[in-house]
Design a protein around this motif. Structure first.
Motif, PDB file in Angstrom:
ATOM      1  N   GLN A  14       1.932  -6.690 -11.823  1.00  0.00           N
ATOM      2  CA  GLN A  14       1.976  -7.430 -10.557  1.00  0.00           C
ATOM      3  C   GLN A  14       1.171  -8.726 -10.687  1.00  0.00           C
ATOM      4  O   GLN A  14       1.590  -9.772 -10.214  1.00  0.00           O
ATOM      5  CB  GLN A  14       1.428  -6.541  -9.435  1.00  0.00           C
ATOM      6  CG  GLN A  14       1.529  -7.195  -8.070  1.00  0.00           C
ATOM      7  CD  GLN A  14       1.286  -6.214  -6.938  1.00  0.00           C
ATOM      8  OE1 GLN A  14       1.136  -5.012  -7.134  1.00  0.00           O
ATOM      9  NE2 GLN A  14       1.246  -6.737  -5.734  1.00  0.00           N
ATOM     10  N   GLY A  31       2.400   2.642  -2.404  1.00  0.00           N
ATOM     11  CA  GLY A  31       2.247   3.441  -3.624  1.00  0.00           C
ATOM     12  C   GLY A  31       3.148   3.003  -4.774  1.00  0.00           C
ATOM     13  O   GLY A  31       3.230   3.688  -5.800  1.00  0.00           O
ATOM     14  N   GLY A  47       0.794  -1.218   0.000  1.00  0.00           N
ATOM     15  CA  GLY A  47       0.000   0.000   0.000  1.00  0.00           C
ATOM     16  C   GLY A  47       0.827   1.269   0.000  1.00  0.00           C
ATOM     17  O   GLY A  47       0.283   2.377   0.073  1.00  0.00           O
ATOM     18  N   SER A  96       3.039   0.325  -6.988  1.00  0.00           N
ATOM     19  CA  SER A  96       2.370   0.025  -8.271  1.00  0.00           C
ATOM     20  C   SER A  96       1.747   1.284  -8.861  1.00  0.00           C
ATOM     21  O   SER A  96       1.762   1.484 -10.081  1.00  0.00           O
ATOM     22  CB  SER A  96       1.287  -1.046  -8.080  1.00  0.00           C
ATOM     23  OG  SER A  96       1.871  -2.285  -7.731  1.00  0.00           O
ATOM     24  N   THR A  97       1.227   2.136  -7.991  1.00  0.00           N
ATOM     25  CA  THR A  97       0.650   3.395  -8.471  1.00  0.00           C
ATOM     26  C   THR A  97       1.703   4.214  -9.211  1.00  0.00           C
ATOM     27  O   THR A  97       1.420   4.810 -10.258  1.00  0.00           O
ATOM     28  CB  THR A  97       0.082   4.196  -7.278  1.00  0.00           C
ATOM     29  OG1 THR A  97      -0.930   3.412  -6.651  1.00  0.00           O
ATOM     30  CG2 THR A  97      -0.508   5.526  -7.729  1.00  0.00           C
TER      31      THR A  97
HETATM   32  P1  ADP Z   1       1.802  -0.948  -3.425  1.00  0.00           P
HETATM   33  O1  ADP Z   1       1.987  -1.359  -4.845  1.00  0.00           O
HETATM   34  O2  ADP Z   1       2.975  -0.217  -2.860  1.00  0.00           O
HETATM   35  O3  ADP Z   1       1.430  -2.108  -2.547  1.00  0.00           O
HETATM   36  P2  ADP Z   1      -0.426   0.587  -4.486  1.00  0.00           P
HETATM   37  O4  ADP Z   1       0.267   1.542  -5.362  1.00  0.00           O
HETATM   38  O5  ADP Z   1      -1.089  -0.570  -5.118  1.00  0.00           O
HETATM   39  O6  ADP Z   1       0.603   0.076  -3.351  1.00  0.00           O
HETATM   40  O7  ADP Z   1      -1.513   1.357  -3.630  1.00  0.00           O
HETATM   41  C1  ADP Z   1      -1.232   2.559  -2.914  1.00  0.00           C
HETATM   42  C2  ADP Z   1      -2.505   3.050  -2.272  1.00  0.00           C
HETATM   43  O8  ADP Z   1      -3.396   3.544  -3.260  1.00  0.00           O
HETATM   44  C3  ADP Z   1      -3.256   1.980  -1.505  1.00  0.00           C
HETATM   45  O9  ADP Z   1      -3.862   2.586  -0.373  1.00  0.00           O
HETATM   46  C4  ADP Z   1      -4.302   1.526  -2.500  1.00  0.00           C
HETATM   47  O10 ADP Z   1      -5.435   1.023  -1.850  1.00  0.00           O
HETATM   48  C5  ADP Z   1      -4.614   2.821  -3.240  1.00  0.00           C
HETATM   49  N1  ADP Z   1      -5.009   2.620  -4.622  1.00  0.00           N
HETATM   50  C6  ADP Z   1      -4.255   2.085  -5.612  1.00  0.00           C
HETATM   51  N2  ADP Z   1      -4.902   2.080  -6.784  1.00  0.00           N
HETATM   52  C7  ADP Z   1      -6.115   2.632  -6.541  1.00  0.00           C
HETATM   53  C8  ADP Z   1      -7.258   2.910  -7.370  1.00  0.00           C
HETATM   54  N3  ADP Z   1      -7.283   2.644  -8.679  1.00  0.00           N
HETATM   55  N4  ADP Z   1      -8.326   3.494  -6.763  1.00  0.00           N
HETATM   56  C9  ADP Z   1      -8.325   3.779  -5.461  1.00  0.00           C
HETATM   57  N5  ADP Z   1      -7.295   3.549  -4.627  1.00  0.00           N
HETATM   58  C10 ADP Z   1      -6.194   2.971  -5.162  1.00  0.00           C
END
Ligand code: ADP
Ligand code: MG
Length: 263
Positions: free
Chosen positions: A88, A44, A42, A46-47
């Motif tokens: 992922q 960020g 969580g 992957s974001t």
């Molecule tokens: P990581 O890859 O480091 O585990 P992510 O990038 O997947 O983390 O997620 C970072 C945060 O953004 C998390 O709180 C996740 O729930 C939220 N998040 C990611 N993608 C979305 C989305 N499309 N809509 C809403 N929240 C998202």
């Protein structure tokens, strides 16, 4: 590795509703470098890859590759600019052959899209032949060329991950983004994957890799950036990161630390 940056991530902010997923995140990946991106679940990570590849439009900040601004480009334009990725969660077409799964990745330049009627037939044939050759080479890099005709659905989990990598490298990207490539692989496969990634870098590709497997990250990366709750804690060498009290605290505060050690 040189001091020249291939990727510049500058002040990125990404929000989902009220959630700030990335808050003023900046770092550079140098040309010829394998750069790690770690942080608890969580954080960020992957974001950030989705921002770099044009899937999300950040609220603030800028991403550039070799000086070209990517922010605002569509994913296909980012791909055409030489940036490839794996996901992922595995994304292969199970009913298509390995060959066809990888050949799809070879359509990088819009000039060689199949619908481009402006290309003369002979030229088009030459281009397609070139893409077929690149497809077999990419499959061979991951020991998949002998079974190129098999449907992707028949592969083991580890082989599917390699197939995704083959598809990502077929168009010779300048930057490769890998989201947890070692997840679910056994120790032999992980060692093998490390070797392959090193050889890609020897061939001129730079890599940004997200991974929870610390042994993998520490053994492979020259530099590592650490995210926690959407903020960058630090960028440093593997030993700087391992000895950073901030990083240790971020991981101790998260349940994913135990998982990361196990995987
Ligand atoms: P990581 O890859 O480091 O585990 P992510 O990038 O997947 O983390 O997620 C970072 C945060 O953004 C998390 O709180 C996740 O729930 C939220 N998040 C990611 N993608 C979305 C989305 N499309 N809509 C809403 N929240 C998202
Ligand atoms: Mg993730």
């Amino acid at each position: 590795m040189t001091n020249e940056s291939i990727l510049e991530v500058d002040g990125i902010r990404q929000e989902f509703g009220g959630l700030v997923a990335l808050d003023n995140v900046s770092f550079n990946v140098r040309k010829g470098e394998i750069h790690g991106l770690i942080g608890p679940n969580g954080a960020g990570k992957s974001t950030l890859i989705n921002v770099i590849t044009g899937i999300y439009k950040p609220r603030q900040g800028k991403v550039s590759v070799s000086g070209t601004k990517l922010t605002g480009m569509r994913p296909d334009q980012v791909y055409a600019a030489g940036i490839a990725r794996t996901f992922q969660n595995i994304r292969v077409w199970p009913e298509l052959s390995l060959f066809d799964n990888v050949m799809i990745g070879a359509y990088r330049s819009s000039e060689i899209q199949p619908w481009n009627a402006l290309l003369r037939k002979k030229k088009l044939r030459q281009r397609v032949a070139g893409m077929e050759k690149a497809t077999l080479e990419a499959l061979a890099t991951f020991d998949l060329d002998k079974i190129a005709d098999r449907p992707a659905g028949s592969l083991s989990y580890g082989q599917k991950k390699l197939l995704e990598l083959a598809r990502a490298v077929v168009a010779s990207p300048t930057l490769l983004l890998l989201d947890e490539p070692a997840a679910g692989l056994n120790p032999v496969e992980v060692g093998n994957l490390q070797e392959r990634i090193r050889s890609l870098v020897g061939g001129g590709t730079s890599v940004l890799v997200i991974e929870h497997n610390m042994k993998f990250v520490m053994g492979l990366c020259e530099n590592i950036s650490v995210l926690n709750f959407g903020r960058k804690i630090m960028t440093g060498t593997p030993s700087e990161v391992q000895n950073s009290p901030d990083v240790i605290e971020a991981y101790l505060g998260s349940t994913s630390f135990q998982n990361s050690k196990k995987s």
